[in-house]
Write an enzyme that holds these catalytic residues in place. Structure first.
Site, PDB file in Angstrom:
ATOM      1  N   LYS B 199     -52.813 -19.610   2.552  1.00  0.00           N
ATOM      2  CA  LYS B 199     -53.371 -21.039   2.457  1.00  0.00           C
ATOM      3  C   LYS B 199     -52.595 -21.796   1.493  1.00  0.00           C
ATOM      4  O   LYS B 199     -52.264 -21.645   0.366  1.00  0.00           O
ATOM      5  CB  LYS B 199     -54.657 -21.004   1.862  1.00  0.00           C
ATOM      6  CG  LYS B 199     -55.364 -22.345   1.750  1.00  0.00           C
ATOM      7  CD  LYS B 199     -55.987 -22.377   0.583  1.00  0.00           C
ATOM      8  CE  LYS B 199     -55.085 -22.429  -0.670  1.00  0.00           C
ATOM      9  NZ  LYS B 199     -55.581 -22.739  -2.145  1.00  0.00           N
ATOM     10  N   THR B 200     -52.232 -22.990   1.882  1.00  0.00           N
ATOM     11  CA  THR B 200     -51.936 -24.261   0.949  1.00  0.00           C
ATOM     12  C   THR B 200     -51.169 -25.383   1.773  1.00  0.00           C
ATOM     13  O   THR B 200     -50.254 -25.061   2.434  1.00  0.00           O
ATOM     14  CB  THR B 200     -50.858 -23.601  -0.196  1.00  0.00           C
ATOM     15  OG1 THR B 200     -50.417 -24.993  -0.853  1.00  0.00           O
ATOM     16  CG2 THR B 200     -49.720 -23.137   0.293  1.00  0.00           C
ATOM     17  N   GLU B 308     -44.524 -35.141  -5.358  1.00  0.00           N
ATOM     18  CA  GLU B 308     -45.314 -35.102  -6.506  1.00  0.00           C
ATOM     19  C   GLU B 308     -44.423 -34.197  -7.443  1.00  0.00           C
ATOM     20  O   GLU B 308     -44.523 -34.464  -8.650  1.00  0.00           O
ATOM     21  CB  GLU B 308     -46.860 -34.246  -6.263  1.00  0.00           C
ATOM     22  CG  GLU B 308     -47.557 -34.080  -7.433  1.00  0.00           C
ATOM     23  CD  GLU B 308     -48.541 -33.156  -7.248  1.00  0.00           C
ATOM     24  OE1 GLU B 308     -49.902 -33.597  -7.592  1.00  0.00           O
ATOM     25  OE2 GLU B 308     -48.712 -32.236  -6.401  1.00  0.00           O
TER      26      GLU B 308
END
Lengths: 552, 552
Positions: B199-200, B308
């Site tokens: 997950k991510t 980011e």
């Protein structure tokens, strides 16, 4: 690889729905609405276009098209989803009524009229833009046609182009302009019918007859998708309070609609705060109270919606801004000579009235500096650039820290600022906006052909199914009042503010307490174009409330 | 009034697609993949779970379910769309194989394991969450299970609950944790199989076998919807250059994917800048060059995408941050005693190395203050909070002002900052993520039942149609390498960075020049759940490129 163009192509093939009288555009005509007597509040400003009747589109025996008109169209002001469909509706209606189209677009907004910069809008040119967002087919601009020279230039252009009609797609100011231009052309015997189209995501161009401006639905649905996503994230991570500023100029229509669609914990409504003569301190307290109540319930997260125009509604910030503008204009030299931000702040505090100075001091330092440094070319504070989401994060942080010391708050407070605006203005139009705009284009084609100048196209009963929509036209002059703008009395269309006695706000007011501490969020998800009708064909909630709920 | 719940209800009824071997879950089993020999790079860290074979899900003669396992599941770290579907897939697979379900969820992330805070997940509890975004069914958290006491507490909980399996839904760190927990349980004879799920949204948990993490697709599609909307607005208004920072931690996968989906004018890729040892000045120049070239073409608007993590990739900012952290830790007293931001800045400049000080001085004042004031509880600079979108707006503004003076730039430059993150983590999962996650849940159910501990569920051929997906499982220990983290060598799963020699980046690199000055934007629009399959069933572009383009 994937195909980002798939949805665009699908939408190009969408056939917008039309109300029955427009479906049969070949047999449609305009007739005066006997039930709505002509009114012109300011006849002295409209000697040539006063007393016009309200119009309805109808299918009458023996109606038929007259000569094919030459039409110019212009997009004015900020983007709103559906603008392209107005132009395409105009095109398609002309084609169906006359078998040919003489349509040109003015480039880059009203300056295109002044400079006679145009492009021919034929079937090939418009095809890629069917049901698409943005204003990029011909661009837009913010030039206003105000001076005698500008009116003359506009006249010169429409005469050079031999235009029978000029369709102005714009907000309140642009439609004021359209009214004055219609009057000017009529007074000068320029046979060009000027027709307005109500455009603005802000929802502040709204009258009894103009139920809503186009673009509002798509913008609010897009913002609500994003707010819902953020709310679900907040609810999952249980860590952040999100302060979300929403574009929309002065009025709080967008914030109200998004509140109805998402059930945010706190939604500020500028009009209500103004009525209550609220101070920054009051608003800070109001937000902090909800955050504290949520913390008591173990919920250190939440959603706060802030309308862009809030700062103009609070009497004290309004005063501060007007004093700052006056002071910095008068003392610009001594102010600019000061070396540090601290010196500038001290200078300002010394020279403002006690009330304004106290408001200034209550503002967090970072925002103080924004007020003093981010000024426009005339030296004025740029209200729309004030990051109110950050202002309230700072003031609420301070307030909660104080309460923590006093042991009246024991929760955690971590905030995230957001600003939603450009995300929603040029999105793919919802079915509502696509249908509405295409229909408005059809009405505009009729108005121009019938030489009905000085009208704004409108549709009644918009919250109902498209089959029950009632196409109409309203004399622009009937909407015009006197208002003070920049110190001068001017004839303008009044900006519609949120009606605190209206059904949309009243519904919100009865519900909002339940949204504060409960997690009553709804997650509208992305706008859908296929699938069940209750998913694809929604209308703005505030509009539905206005049309279905009796005002208590 | 409208119904914001309409789409939610429709999605609750969506039946996720499964690959054929999982459709027949009753007859499915696991078999070793003979073509992938077992490898454990660090056998000393995995004495009990080393040398495990790679597994495939297959339909073999005589396969049948063994005893119904008791399973616990936990969500770990940041939200990613589809997490609920993993749990629901797990639930449905258990039900179909065993006719009953013993499934509990740990509340609030891994701390729920340590504190034994659980909820039973039965059909009624999970029903509202089918195909929905967010992690709110059981919440998530960022606690890591690292210390011997924590491992013992986890053991105690799974024993108290008599769990046969623990499914950890998380990113690289959480899956490292899962590997170590599997080893610990095995070594301590705790018969609980630990299974990881990739997950991510960041896309940085990625290996040859784990083709992509879930949530990446939905996040990138949501961000690309928004970027496309903003691009269409920029193209219409012709007024602003939008600087859009994209969440995604260190790696630039999200920025790359969004670039492929929207054709932004400039997209910074951290990995490339690091390879080129780029400075802040270089990046500023790179952006300013594109803006200047666009201005020469009459285009005073544009879109710049900023990952980011960029700040960690530029050698000079990396150095600056590490020196600042060291300095402020050592000299915190004298630093805190300084009165004004100017004094603090001067102090820092005096005490940094020449190189770091020069980098600090190149940073706009507002961001300097952010670096110095917004520090975490340990006094460290908060890299993720640095508003790089504003940093580059400021540095590009300065650069263009300089060029204007030198008469090498005559355009207009107005910038708008944006940060996209929370908008995309908890959105309604795309069909891709909904199907992928539901399938991962099915695989996890098989792994737990078959006592296959220390595996991460995976699916091969994800860019193909679901019918051709190949469910598998990969030994977690095979993914673990040694890395220095906070000064200590640690066994961890390596974060996957953008491969500069991979097909996705290479494709981007061949295209981007054409996106700089041309307006080649695409406008993907909102995620669709109904309608033609090329609209509803897309896969991430970078994934498709990786699986279809031969590496040149």
């Amino acid at each position: 690889m994937g195909n980002t163009e798939a949805l665009r192509h699908q939408r190009q093939n969408y056939q917008p729905q039309l109300p029955p009288v427009l479906q049969d555009i070949e047999g449609a005509c305009l007739r005066a609405n006997a039930e709505a007597p002509p009114t012109t509040p300011l006849p002295e400003h409209f000697p040539s276009t006063q007393g016009l009747p309200h119009l309805q589109v109808a299918a009458l025996e023996g109606c038929s098209a007259s000569k094919a008109p030459r039409v110019g169209v212009v997009l004015s002001g900020g983007q709103a989803a559906g603008g392209h469909n107005v132009i395409i509706g105009l095109h398609d209606a002309l084609l169906r009524r006359h078998g040919c189209v003489n349509l040109i677009g003015f480039l880059g907004g009203p300056s295109g009229i002044l400079d006679n910069e145009v492009v021919e809008l034929n079937a090939d040119v418009i095809a890629p833009y069917r049901n698409q967002g943005g204003f990029d087919m011909i661009g837009s601009g913010r030039t206003k046609i105000e001076s005698p020279e500008q009116f003359a230039a506009a006249k010169k252009t429409v005469e050079a182009l031999q235009l029978d009609g000029l369709v102005v797609i714009g907000g309140d100011d642009s439609n004021t302009n359209a009214a004055l231009l219609a009057e000017y052309f009529k007074a000068h015997n320029t046979p060009c019918a000027v027709v307005g189209i109500p455009k603005t995501i802000d929802g502040d161009l709204k009258t009894e007859d103009v139920e809503i401006s186009f673009g509002f639905d798509t913008a609010c649905r897009t913002f609500s998708e994003i707010i819902g996503n953020i709310a679900r994230d907040a609810l999952s991570a249980k860590k952040y309070t999100h302060f979300i500023k929403l574009m929309g100029r002065s009025a709080s229509h967008i914030a109200l609609e998004c509140a109805l669609q998402t059930h945010a914990n706190v939604t500020l409504i500028g009009e209500e705060l103004a009525r209550n003569k609220a101070t920054l301190r009051d608003v800070t307290k109001q937000i902090a109270d909800v955050i504290a109540a949520r913390a008591d319930a173990g919920k250190n997260y939440g959603i706060v919606l802030i309308p862009e125009g809030i700062i103009e509604f609070l009497p004290e910030t309004k005063l501060l801004i007007s004093e700052l503008n006056a002071l910095l204009a008068k003392e610009s030299k001594s102010f600019d000579a000061l070396a540090t931000p601290e010196d500038k702040a001290a200078f300002v505090v010394k020279n403002l009235s006690e009330e304004a100075a106290s408001c200034f001091k209550a503002i967090p330092q970072r925002i103080q500096q924004q007020l003093l440094l981010d000024r426009d070319p005339h030296g004025n504070v740029q209200v729309s650039k004030i990051e109110t989401e950050r202002l309230f994060i700072a003031s609420v942080t301070e307030e909660l820290a104080k309460r923590k010391k006093e042991r009246t708050f024991s929760g955690k407070f971590n905030a995230q600022p957001h600003f939603l605006g450009y995300e929603g203005r040029s999105a793919l139009p919802t079915n509502f906006d696509a249908n509405y705009c295409y229909s408005l284009g059809f009405i505009a084609a009729l108005l121009v052909e019938q030489e009905a100048t000085g009208y704004i196209a409108a549709i009644r009963n918009l919250a109902g199914p498209v089959d029950e929509w009632q196409p109409a036209a309203v004399p622009l002059a009937s909407l015009i009042h006197m208002e003070t703008r920049k110190g001068k009395e001017k004839p303008v269309i009044k900006k519609a503010m949120v009606e605190l006695e209206g059904p949309a706000f009243k519904h919100f007011a009865t519900q909002r307490n339940q949204w504060e501490v409960n997690d009553a969020y709804t997650f509208p998800g992305p706008i859908q174009f296929f699938g069940p009708q209750d998913v694809t064909d929604q209308v703005p909630f505030s509009l539905a409330l206005e049309q279905t709920t009796p005002v208590v």
